[in-house]
Each structure stands twice: as structure tokens, then as C-alpha cells.
Design a protein around this motif. Structure first.
Motif, PDB file in Angstrom:
ATOM      1  N   ARG A 145      -1.429   5.764 -37.582  1.00  0.00           N
ATOM      2  CA  ARG A 145      -1.159   4.801 -36.506  1.00  0.00           C
ATOM      3  C   ARG A 145       0.338   4.626 -36.275  1.00  0.00           C
ATOM      4  O   ARG A 145       0.767   4.426 -35.136  1.00  0.00           O
ATOM      5  CB  ARG A 145      -1.869   3.482 -36.778  1.00  0.00           C
ATOM      6  CG  ARG A 145      -3.378   3.652 -36.484  1.00  0.00           C
ATOM      7  CD  ARG A 145      -4.224   2.598 -37.121  1.00  0.00           C
ATOM      8  NE  ARG A 145      -3.924   1.281 -36.622  1.00  0.00           N
ATOM      9  CZ  ARG A 145      -4.255   0.154 -37.241  1.00  0.00           C
ATOM     10  NH1 ARG A 145      -4.903   0.205 -38.401  1.00  0.00           N
ATOM     11  NH2 ARG A 145      -3.955  -1.009 -36.720  1.00  0.00           N
TER      12      ARG A 145
ATOM     13  N   LEU B 139       2.228   5.220 -32.700  1.00  0.00           N
ATOM     14  CA  LEU B 139       3.150   4.284 -32.058  1.00  0.00           C
ATOM     15  C   LEU B 139       4.455   4.996 -31.682  1.00  0.00           C
ATOM     16  O   LEU B 139       5.008   4.766 -30.601  1.00  0.00           O
ATOM     17  CB  LEU B 139       3.437   3.107 -32.988  1.00  0.00           C
ATOM     18  CG  LEU B 139       2.236   2.186 -33.266  1.00  0.00           C
ATOM     19  CD1 LEU B 139       2.529   1.263 -34.449  1.00  0.00           C
ATOM     20  CD2 LEU B 139       1.881   1.361 -32.030  1.00  0.00           C
TER      21      LEU B 139
ATOM     22  N   ASN C 212       3.861   6.993 -28.630  1.00  0.00           N
ATOM     23  CA  ASN C 212       3.774   6.199 -27.405  1.00  0.00           C
ATOM     24  C   ASN C 212       5.143   5.725 -26.917  1.00  0.00           C
ATOM     25  O   ASN C 212       5.367   5.634 -25.710  1.00  0.00           O
ATOM     26  CB  ASN C 212       2.798   5.042 -27.597  1.00  0.00           C
ATOM     27  CG  ASN C 212       1.358   5.540 -27.569  1.00  0.00           C
ATOM     28  OD1 ASN C 212       1.029   6.411 -26.770  1.00  0.00           O
ATOM     29  ND2 ASN C 212       0.516   5.027 -28.444  1.00  0.00           N
TER      30      ASN C 212
ATOM     31  N   ARG D 119       6.758   6.826 -23.136  1.00  0.00           N
ATOM     32  CA  ARG D 119       7.487   5.961 -22.194  1.00  0.00           C
ATOM     33  C   ARG D 119       8.865   6.516 -21.887  1.00  0.00           C
ATOM     34  O   ARG D 119       9.309   6.508 -20.743  1.00  0.00           O
ATOM     35  CB  ARG D 119       7.649   4.552 -22.772  1.00  0.00           C
ATOM     36  CG  ARG D 119       6.393   3.729 -22.687  1.00  0.00           C
ATOM     37  CD  ARG D 119       6.654   2.294 -23.137  1.00  0.00           C
ATOM     38  NE  ARG D 119       5.392   1.660 -23.435  1.00  0.00           N
ATOM     39  CZ  ARG D 119       4.658   0.995 -22.540  1.00  0.00           C
ATOM     40  NH1 ARG D 119       5.081   0.853 -21.313  1.00  0.00           N
ATOM     41  NH2 ARG D 119       3.508   0.474 -22.878  1.00  0.00           N
TER      42      ARG D 119
ATOM     43  N   HIS E   5       8.891  -2.134 -19.973  1.00  0.00           N
ATOM     44  CA  HIS E   5       8.630  -0.959 -20.817  1.00  0.00           C
ATOM     45  C   HIS E   5       9.335  -1.096 -22.151  1.00  0.00           C
ATOM     46  O   HIS E   5       8.784  -0.780 -23.204  1.00  0.00           O
ATOM     47  CB  HIS E   5       9.105   0.313 -20.121  1.00  0.00           C
ATOM     48  CG  HIS E   5       8.335   0.614 -18.890  1.00  0.00           C
ATOM     49  ND1 HIS E   5       6.980   0.799 -18.915  1.00  0.00           N
ATOM     50  CD2 HIS E   5       8.708   0.731 -17.599  1.00  0.00           C
ATOM     51  CE1 HIS E   5       6.557   1.032 -17.688  1.00  0.00           C
ATOM     52  NE2 HIS E   5       7.586   0.985 -16.872  1.00  0.00           N
TER      53      HIS E   5
ATOM     54  N   LEU F  26      10.088  -3.807 -23.722  1.00  0.00           N
ATOM     55  CA  LEU F  26       9.381  -4.773 -24.572  1.00  0.00           C
ATOM     56  C   LEU F  26       8.235  -4.109 -25.333  1.00  0.00           C
ATOM     57  O   LEU F  26       8.037  -4.360 -26.515  1.00  0.00           O
ATOM     58  CB  LEU F  26       8.819  -5.936 -23.732  1.00  0.00           C
ATOM     59  CG  LEU F  26       9.821  -6.987 -23.252  1.00  0.00           C
ATOM     60  CD1 LEU F  26       9.108  -8.017 -22.364  1.00  0.00           C
ATOM     61  CD2 LEU F  26      10.489  -7.698 -24.428  1.00  0.00           C
ATOM     62  N   PHE F  27       7.502  -3.233 -24.638  1.00  0.00           N
ATOM     63  CA  PHE F  27       6.390  -2.576 -25.326  1.00  0.00           C
ATOM     64  C   PHE F  27       6.892  -1.592 -26.399  1.00  0.00           C
ATOM     65  O   PHE F  27       6.278  -1.456 -27.452  1.00  0.00           O
ATOM     66  CB  PHE F  27       5.461  -1.879 -24.325  1.00  0.00           C
ATOM     67  CG  PHE F  27       4.500  -2.840 -23.668  1.00  0.00           C
ATOM     68  CD1 PHE F  27       3.365  -3.263 -24.339  1.00  0.00           C
ATOM     69  CD2 PHE F  27       4.739  -3.349 -22.405  1.00  0.00           C
ATOM     70  CE1 PHE F  27       2.479  -4.164 -23.747  1.00  0.00           C
ATOM     71  CE2 PHE F  27       3.859  -4.248 -21.808  1.00  0.00           C
ATOM     72  CZ  PHE F  27       2.734  -4.666 -22.483  1.00  0.00           C
TER      73      PHE F  27
ATOM     74  N   LYS G 150       7.835  -3.747 -29.297  1.00  0.00           N
ATOM     75  CA  LYS G 150       6.598  -4.178 -29.946  1.00  0.00           C
ATOM     76  C   LYS G 150       6.058  -3.066 -30.857  1.00  0.00           C
ATOM     77  O   LYS G 150       5.576  -3.335 -31.958  1.00  0.00           O
ATOM     78  CB  LYS G 150       5.577  -4.496 -28.840  1.00  0.00           C
ATOM     79  CG  LYS G 150       4.314  -5.120 -29.310  1.00  0.00           C
ATOM     80  CD  LYS G 150       4.527  -6.573 -29.575  1.00  0.00           C
ATOM     81  CE  LYS G 150       3.617  -7.052 -30.656  1.00  0.00           C
ATOM     82  NZ  LYS G 150       4.018  -8.334 -31.189  1.00  0.00           N
ATOM     83  N   ASN G 151       6.126  -1.830 -30.378  1.00  0.00           N
ATOM     84  CA  ASN G 151       5.647  -0.711 -31.193  1.00  0.00           C
ATOM     85  C   ASN G 151       6.477  -0.547 -32.464  1.00  0.00           C
ATOM     86  O   ASN G 151       5.932  -0.260 -33.534  1.00  0.00           O
ATOM     87  CB  ASN G 151       5.642   0.583 -30.381  1.00  0.00           C
ATOM     88  CG  ASN G 151       4.453   0.653 -29.435  1.00  0.00           C
ATOM     89  OD1 ASN G 151       3.657  -0.282 -29.359  1.00  0.00           O
ATOM     90  ND2 ASN G 151       4.324   1.730 -28.705  1.00  0.00           N
TER      91      ASN G 151
ATOM     92  N   ARG H 115       5.282  -3.117 -34.797  1.00  0.00           N
ATOM     93  CA  ARG H 115       3.972  -2.774 -35.372  1.00  0.00           C
ATOM     94  C   ARG H 115       4.113  -1.698 -36.460  1.00  0.00           C
ATOM     95  O   ARG H 115       3.347  -1.669 -37.414  1.00  0.00           O
ATOM     96  CB  ARG H 115       2.997  -2.342 -34.271  1.00  0.00           C
ATOM     97  CG  ARG H 115       2.501  -3.564 -33.460  1.00  0.00           C
ATOM     98  CD  ARG H 115       1.736  -3.163 -32.216  1.00  0.00           C
ATOM     99  NE  ARG H 115       0.535  -2.417 -32.499  1.00  0.00           N
ATOM    100  CZ  ARG H 115      -0.057  -1.579 -31.639  1.00  0.00           C
ATOM    101  NH1 ARG H 115       0.463  -1.384 -30.437  1.00  0.00           N
ATOM    102  NH2 ARG H 115      -1.154  -0.953 -31.979  1.00  0.00           N
TER     103      ARG H 115
ATOM    104  N   VAL I 156       6.558 -12.112 -29.288  1.00  0.00           N
ATOM    105  CA  VAL I 156       6.593 -11.116 -30.358  1.00  0.00           C
ATOM    106  C   VAL I 156       5.213 -10.865 -30.962  1.00  0.00           C
ATOM    107  O   VAL I 156       4.975  -9.852 -31.588  1.00  0.00           O
ATOM    108  CB  VAL I 156       7.590 -11.597 -31.444  1.00  0.00           C
ATOM    109  CG1 VAL I 156       7.726 -10.593 -32.563  1.00  0.00           C
ATOM    110  CG2 VAL I 156       8.946 -11.865 -30.816  1.00  0.00           C
ATOM    111  N   MET I 157       4.292 -11.811 -30.762  1.00  0.00           N
ATOM    112  CA  MET I 157       2.967 -11.632 -31.375  1.00  0.00           C
ATOM    113  C   MET I 157       2.252 -10.409 -30.806  1.00  0.00           C
ATOM    114  O   MET I 157       2.468 -10.040 -29.675  1.00  0.00           O
ATOM    115  CB  MET I 157       2.109 -12.876 -31.127  1.00  0.00           C
ATOM    116  CG  MET I 157       2.686 -14.117 -31.805  1.00  0.00           C
ATOM    117  SD  MET I 157       1.562 -15.510 -31.659  1.00  0.00           S
ATOM    118  CE  MET I 157       1.350 -15.584 -29.896  1.00  0.00           C
ATOM    119  N   THR I 158       1.402  -9.827 -31.637  1.00  0.00           N
ATOM    120  CA  THR I 158       0.656  -8.644 -31.196  1.00  0.00           C
ATOM    121  C   THR I 158      -0.187  -8.951 -29.973  1.00  0.00           C
ATOM    122  O   THR I 158      -0.984  -9.873 -30.015  1.00  0.00           O
ATOM    123  CB  THR I 158      -0.316  -8.163 -32.284  1.00  0.00           C
ATOM    124  OG1 THR I 158       0.331  -8.238 -33.537  1.00  0.00           O
ATOM    125  CG2 THR I 158      -0.745  -6.753 -31.992  1.00  0.00           C
TER     126      THR I 158
END
Lengths: 233, 233
Positions: free
Chosen positions: A96, A100, A103, A107, A186, A188-189, A192-193, A196, A231-233
Motif C-alpha cells: 500500500r 501511494l 498515485n 498526479r 492535487h 493536498l492529496f 495526504k498520501n 498515509r 489532515v484526517m484520512t
């Protein structure tokens, strides 16, 4: 159990460990590559990270098959069973993390993300923190070093804090100029990755603890104050 | 194998299946609750979804323990082994779906997300699609119906399409009024979580196919055109 069975089981375990380490090295390259691709907007690196995904997935399936065969054939108990359940979980967390990274790179390749220059240093810090966590937790696995695993488990908080302040900065960028909104979304994602990935490193730390000590870390996983709950998932 | 062993194994399998179904029912409640909490900004429902998480995690660990014990004790091969590996994967996909529902609810509780009214119908559609997928894939598991699993596998594309257009609308809201930016950012992450639930439903569909037929769906997972690549994980 006969000596023969014990040795055969050890050989199986060594093979699984070796394959997890190879897989981890590949995923480490993916994470480092994703960080570089994001910060430098480098489509070539991004492409190579994406291409590695097929092999990582194959390795996951190979490890899974070996784990199941070993459990069925050797019927391990207690510490050996922990070792093998740990291997199963770690291989999934690795897969995983690689996903990430892939991904993030997708982007980077598809978009012309114009990252505001002022954000670059903090993005770089976040990426380096994630990578450091990941490397450290792999060391803890290879060395069966539960103290190192505990360090990683505790340092997830640090990633959350950098993440929190970075999220705030990105929101400010969006508010100050609406032309930033699409690319900052974009971004932000991607961030986030990265966060994670830190979570997966923490999961791996928990697996190492479980493999070595047979129990779990005490208390809740340390978390930064959720000042920016984006920031939360 | 003696008859006794075969019956004992069947009893183990039935127990695992029953526990997966209970777990799935709980997660279904979480997903439905998260959808309602988000659309109606209902903190009470959100709180109850969050509270369910502890039990879901316990169930995951119970199933995992049963799976490993059964493999070690009964040494299943071929179709039985597939059944049990499938159970393992499905329980993890359930747990992660519940976790995503919980995280939507955390955002709903902590934030005063002011969702622009115009977006509500599409958010509701997306939530209902995710929930429908989830219910359908559970039916396919209970009934061992590979055709139903294939439907779910193919319908993930539909979720992606609704998601794509919704993401576009949210971006427009952000651009048209910077005061929307913070809450719309939270909304984007909630929508992303709904989409990821759809991905888990698709994973479960793949597990059902593997359990029933012993192979994988042919071709790439159907994906909508990534017109709004913000949609990527």
C-alpha cells in the motif's frame, strides 16, 4: 517435532524474510522517487515509480502464497506463528505504501501542478520524514529491534505536525489566489498520501513489536493535535 | 482425510463466514450512518458511527485468529484454502471501509462543514451508490454468486463518474468564493473516502470471484476517464 521439520520451517521463514526485504527495497525506491518527482515535478522519475508497481504487486502475491503454504505445511505455533502473521501484514503495508507513491507520481505526470515556491521546503521536510520513518522501520524489522520500532511508532506524531502546518499553508495559498485552487487540491492529496505512508510505517512498527515481543505497544498511537482536521484520512 | 476432519473443517469455515457476515452488517451500518451524517451534518449519528469502530476492530482480530488457527489445524488445500484466504482479505476490506466511514464522521463532528446546498443531491447519489455497491457485494459473498460480484466490479466505474463530476463542482464552489475553501477541502476528503469505500467493495468482489471460481476477473478494473484527476487516491 522432528529436527527435519524445524529446519524446513526455518528455511521457509528465511525465504519469506528475504522476499520481504527485497520488496521493501523496491518500495523504498518508490517512496524516494515519489518525493523527488513531486518536489521537482519530474515526469521521468514519476514514470519509473509507476512502472515499478507491477513488480511490487507480484511480490505481494508471492509472499502471500509462501506464507499460506508455510502455515498449512508446518503448522507453526507461538513465536513462529507470530513471525509469519507479521510477515503477512508487513507485505500488505509495503504494497500500500508503494501504491501511494505510485498515485503521487500519477498526479505529477498528468498535471502541471504549479507548487507555490514557498511551500517547497516544508514539502521536502515531510517527504524526508516519511522516507526516514520507512527506512528506520525496515531496519527494525531486519534487526528485530523492538526499540527502533518504538521510535518509529512515536515519531508518527512528528509527521502529523509538519503535515498540519503544511495543510494550513496550502489553504492560505488557495484563499489568497483562486488560480491556485486546482493545483493546490492535487497537492493536498499528495501530502495526504505522504502522511498515509507514515501510517503504514507505524503499522509495520506494530508488527515488528508483535513479532519480537508478542504484544502491542501500550497506549494510543501518539497523534498530533488535530489543529487542521483536513489532515484526517 | 477422515470424515471427522472434513466436518471439523466445515464447522470452522461456517464460524468464520458467520463472523464475517456480522462484521459486514456492522460496517454497513457505519457506511449508511456516515452518509446520513455527512448529508445532514448530524453529529449524533456521526458519534454513533465512531463508537462502532472499536467493535469492528475486535471482530477483525477475532476473524484473523480463527483463520490462522484453521489453516494451521486443518491444512486445507485448493478450494478450501481459497475460501479461507478470501475470508482474510474480505475482513480487512471491511475493516478499512468502516475506518473510512469513521473518518468521515470525525470530520462531520469536528467541523462545521457548510456544504453548498447545490451539491447535496450529488453527494447523496454518491453515498447511495457506495452503499448499494457494498450491499450487493455482500449478497454476492453470502450467496457465492460470482455474477453479482462481477456487477459490482463493473459498477465501480459509475462511482468514479459521479465522483469526477462532483469533484469538478466542488472546485467551482471553491473558486467562486474563497470562504468556501476550508469546508470544501474537508468535503473533498469525505468524498474521496466514499470513493475508496467503492474500491474496497470492488476488492471484495474480486475475493468472491477468487473464492468461487479460483481465478481473477479478466482485464483491468473498469475505470472512468480521469477527467478530474483530483479523484485519484
Amino acid at each position: 517435532l522432528s529436527n527435519h521439520t524445524v529446519i524446513a520451517f526455518d528455511v521457509d521463514l528465511q525465504a519469506i524474510r528475504a522476499e520481504i526485504i527485497s520488496m521493501a527495497q523496491l518500495v523504498e525506491q518508490q517512496i524516494a522517487g515519489a518525493a523527488a518527482a513531486l518536489v521537482n515535478r519530474d515526469a521521468e522519475i514519476a514514470g519509473s515509480v509507476i512502472a515499478m508497481d507491477v513488480r511490487v504487486n507480484e511480490m505481494l502475491h508471492e509472499i502471500e502464497t509462501k506464507v499460506v503454504e508455510t502455515v498449512a505445511r508446518r503448522q507453526p505455533f507461538a513465536v513462529d506463528l507470530r513471525e509469519i502473521i507479521g510477515a503477512f501484514h508487513i507485505s500488505h503495508d509495503l504494497e500500500r505504501s508503494g501504491d501511494l507513491a505510485k498515485n503521487i507520481c500519477k498526479r505529477v505526470m498528468m498535471l502541471d501542478i504549479a507548487i507555490p515556491e514557498t511551500l517547497i521546503p516544508n514539502i521536502q521536510s515531510l517527504a524526508m520524514l516519511a522516507l526516514r520513518c520507512f527506512r528506520r522501520v525496515l531496519d527494525s524489522y531486519v534487526e528485530r529491534d523492538e526499540a527502533k520500532a518504538a521510535d518509529v511508532w512515536n515519531s508518527d506524531k512528528e509527521i502529523d505536525e509538519v503535515q498540519n502546518s503544511l495543510f494550513g499553508e496550502v489553504l492560505v495559498c488557495m484563499m489568497s489566489d483562486p488560480r491556485n485552487i486546482t493545483s493546490c487540491t492535487h497537492l493536498l492529496f499528495c501530502l495526504k498520501n505522504l502522511e498515509r505512508m507514515g501510517d503504514h510505517a507505524t503499522n509495520i512498527a506494530e508488527s515488528v513489536r508483535f513479532m519480537v515481543k508478542g504484544d502491542r505497544f501500550i497506549g494510543d498511537r501518539p497523534k498530533a493535535n488535530e489543529a487542521h482536521p483536513a489532515v484526517m484520512t
